[in-house]
Scaffold this active site. Sequence first.
Site, PDB file in Angstrom:
ATOM      1  N   CYS A   1      -2.951 -92.650  56.955  1.00 10.54           N
ATOM      2  CA  CYS A   1      -2.398 -92.855  55.607  1.00 10.54           C
ATOM      3  C   CYS A   1      -1.964 -91.547  54.965  1.00 10.54           C
ATOM      4  CB  CYS A   1      -3.407 -93.593  54.727  1.00 10.54           C
ATOM      5  SG  CYS A   1      -4.951 -92.670  54.408  1.00 10.54           S
TER       6      CYS A   1
ATOM      7  N   HIS B   1      -8.055 -93.713  50.813  1.00  9.97           N
ATOM      8  CA  HIS B   1      -6.787 -94.270  51.277  1.00  9.97           C
ATOM      9  C   HIS B   1      -5.701 -93.936  50.253  1.00  9.97           C
ATOM     10  CE1 HIS B   1      -4.329 -96.754  53.839  1.00  9.97           C
ATOM     11  NE2 HIS B   1      -3.911 -97.466  52.800  1.00  9.97           N
TER      12      HIS B   1
ATOM     13  N   HIS C   1       2.384 -98.126  53.303  1.00 12.34           N
ATOM     14  CA  HIS C   1       1.289 -97.250  53.715  1.00 12.34           C
ATOM     15  C   HIS C   1       0.943 -97.499  55.178  1.00 12.34           C
ATOM     16  CE1 HIS C   1      -1.827-100.594  53.121  1.00 12.34           C
ATOM     17  NE2 HIS C   1      -0.683-101.099  52.685  1.00 12.34           N
TER      18      HIS C   1
END
Length: 364
Positions: free
Chosen positions: A274, A325, A337
């Site tokens: 990510c 994240h 993402h």
Amino acid sequence: MEWKKFKKERISLNYTVMLVPHSQKKMIHFKTPVWIFGVFFLGLLVLTGACLFFAGSRHQLKQVRKEKAQLEQAWEQLAQQKELADQENEALLKEQKLQEQELSELEQRARNTLEELEALVERESQIRQELGLGQLQEDGNGAVTDTTEEEALDSETTQNEPEGVMQDGEESLQSEGQSQTFRIASSGMPMFLEENTADFEAIRLELLYMQNRLAEKNGQYDSYMNTITERKEAEAAEKLRKEALRASIVTSALQYVGNPYVYGGNNPNTGVDCSGFTRYVLGNIAGVYLNRTAAEQSSQGRSVSAQEARPGDLVFYSNGSSVNHVAIYIGDGRVVHASNERVGIITSDMYYRTPVKIKNVLGD
């Protein structure tokens, strides 16, 4: 028996150390066991390595501090430049208001002068009618002449008058039957005309001066308006450039949808996680440097609310204790993402998890 022999022959060997001082002719020598010499040599190596390690670390820390000081100085200069630009813009706006006020006052004075001039002309016309005179007319040279029928008749009558009739400034009397005609020449008319002509010329000059002043102020006003217009156009162009940059970020990020997720990866073409995904996209498209992990990226940029979020902003999520994240906001409440190894790079609703931070890292 063999151990004692091995110990005596191998372990218990002695080294002879000889010192030759300058002050003595006789050498100094002594014996030391091999294990003591080994321990001493090993300690010397460890000490040398430690010194080299700490020296390198200190030099690197010094470089990092120097770079930090330079960045802080550059940031302060940018902040000062922004403050100066804001002050200049505020001063221009104040000056524009003053110019508008002065223009309004000049226009009002011009209207008042025109009204006074019209009233004066009307009053002069009334006076001339009361005196039985015609209207004044201005010729091409700016001189005022009286074009009345009475003047022409007087001239003709003067030419046809018999000798002995009184001229200007005198009274003449003629008897014809029972009627009498009196003719009085106005000897004060030249002075009256001269005074009114002077008043009219003064008013005309005053109006001309006011018109010149009004033109000058209009020129200054136009100059200020041009400056403000140019600045607004530059700001609009910069805004369009930023919006185009954000659209490019979204377009670039979406082209990697479907590519694999690889923990620790840095290239979305071969696999990325990510934070590696956001770091790659914003670094290549916008030239923005981001830290490696999501937690470190969450400390960069300026925080914005969900209502203020724009395409290209970063949306961060937490596992309950820390940020773990990050995603790129693409508009309409959605993000792109690198999710996990099972689905790879995908688009999702921004609230598929509860965002803990939204950051603008583009600086606009």
